[in-house]
Design an enzyme around this catalytic site. Sequence first.
Site: not given
Length: 575
Positions: A100, A261, A264, A323, A416, A458
């Site tokens: 937060a 995240h 985004g 992710h 990886k 990247r």
Amino acid sequence: MATCSSSSFISPSSFNNDPTQLPKTLQKGLLLPIRRSNIPLLHIHSNSHLRKQFQSKCSNGYPLNAVHFQDVPSTEAEAEAEAKETTISITVVGASGDLAKKKIFPALFALFYEDCLPKHFTVFGYARSKLTDEELRNMISRTLTCRIDKRENCSDKMVQFLQRCFYHSGQYGSEENFLELDRKLKEKEAGRLPNRLFYLSIPPNIFVDAVRCASCCASSATGWTRVIVEKPFGRDSESSGELTRCLKQYLTEDQIFRIDHYLGKELVENLSVLRFSNLVFEPLWSRQYIRNVQLIFSEDFGVEGRGGYFDSYGIIRDIMQNHLLQILALFAMETPVSLDAEDIRNEKVKVLRSMRTLQLDDVVVGQYKGHTKGSKTYPSYTDDPTIPNHSLTATFAAAALFIDNARWDGVPFLMKAGKALHNRRAEIRVQFRHVPGNLYKGKFGMDMDEATNELVIRVQPDEAIYLTINNKIPGLGMRLDRSNLNLLYKARYPREIPDAYERLLLDAMAGERRLFIRSDELDAAWALFTPLLKELEEKKIAPELYPYGSRGPVGEHYLAAKYNIRWGDLTSDDS
């Protein structure tokens, strides 16, 4: 995991698709449960009155709050509500935690600074810590920054933002404390039409308690209520499914915004643009031209401050299952029908369901050990006081995955992720096939991999897209060189790139779900990794040790060599 009681839902299909047989609330486009308990679902109401409130746009380019609800008010009360000004109350549950302080409040301030928040909004922090409004403001003011390219009125903006921030102390499972929060929210909403967004920045074992209390005691009576849920979404298929079932006692799927995240991040957002709006790439995006795809994530630090959490989950659950797998699904999906959230998420689910379940032979796990370099000594993973001395938790993992469909059949997707490695990076590397009958193969020696074209995206740091090509070195002789056609974002776009949390918060307020994870996506992702995770734990597979600050365990190279691949991040130009 908290237990939850059962409930049954009314589906329009139960009435033979005849809307006249539905209850009036369902005729208006709502899907509400018939409950056997007294706890109501968070309320969902028509959103058309919000269309005029937000002038900024969410990440797909559509106006904020352009969501699919019935536009015509069906009652006088709704018509009256449509005429009211709207306000949004953003409650950060777990406001005293690191996430937060470091990410959520700074992202909200950045949106305020860019005039992306509505005219009327309030930010509330909710946590067990005993703080006053002023103490919360002092705490978060230390993490607020302005854009590098916009500093002229930074202090004034900070003061204005902090004046909108308030705090309420309470237990996460206390209905009484959430009722008190509700009263404070109503005071700030001042009779306007209220919309409420709850961000759960708390451990997953108390998600359900917090949602139950928010549903019962602090949901909006006349506007929308949405809940952002942070990962981890369980530890395996079973616990993830149980969490979803419990949340859906109090929320509909459309109210749950499961945040990852990485979705985004600017370069991940750009994936579909790069592929679908450039003719040069889409024809090459298949097994015919692509030899392998590599998704690489590395951090140059260990588990400092997160040892207790990390040891319960490990690198596979923490990074790879969410992710990297989400990026893979975006990369490999077929062209969606449109940019609508459901169309995109449908294609991602198809990719995940087409993937082979991971086998132990296609996985390497590692754990960093202590290392001394010069005068500096680096700790091992088990030196952390919150971690058991004989922990087998992996801090590094590499895996080969395959998608069994017509586009990607036989193409290895190497993935990886690791901690305490030699650098920090997150990137996608696409290695293309060799040129058939290459006229210049004699100029590259025996290693034709040196002549392979490679597209690198990247994600972080130093965001860039570059394509490695073969080129003649100027001169009278015929000498070839590998060169990069390079789009370096900081050179091309001098404006500071917004943080991923800014984009995702803005989309959640807009009701735009494209960058959030749907429950069936989550199920498909866990189905891939759960058998592997159980086998690792049941067989007590010992991770290969690698020095802190190194490139990782040697086993990753044997895994790549098994498929005649060389990791792209080992080339001299990327060292």
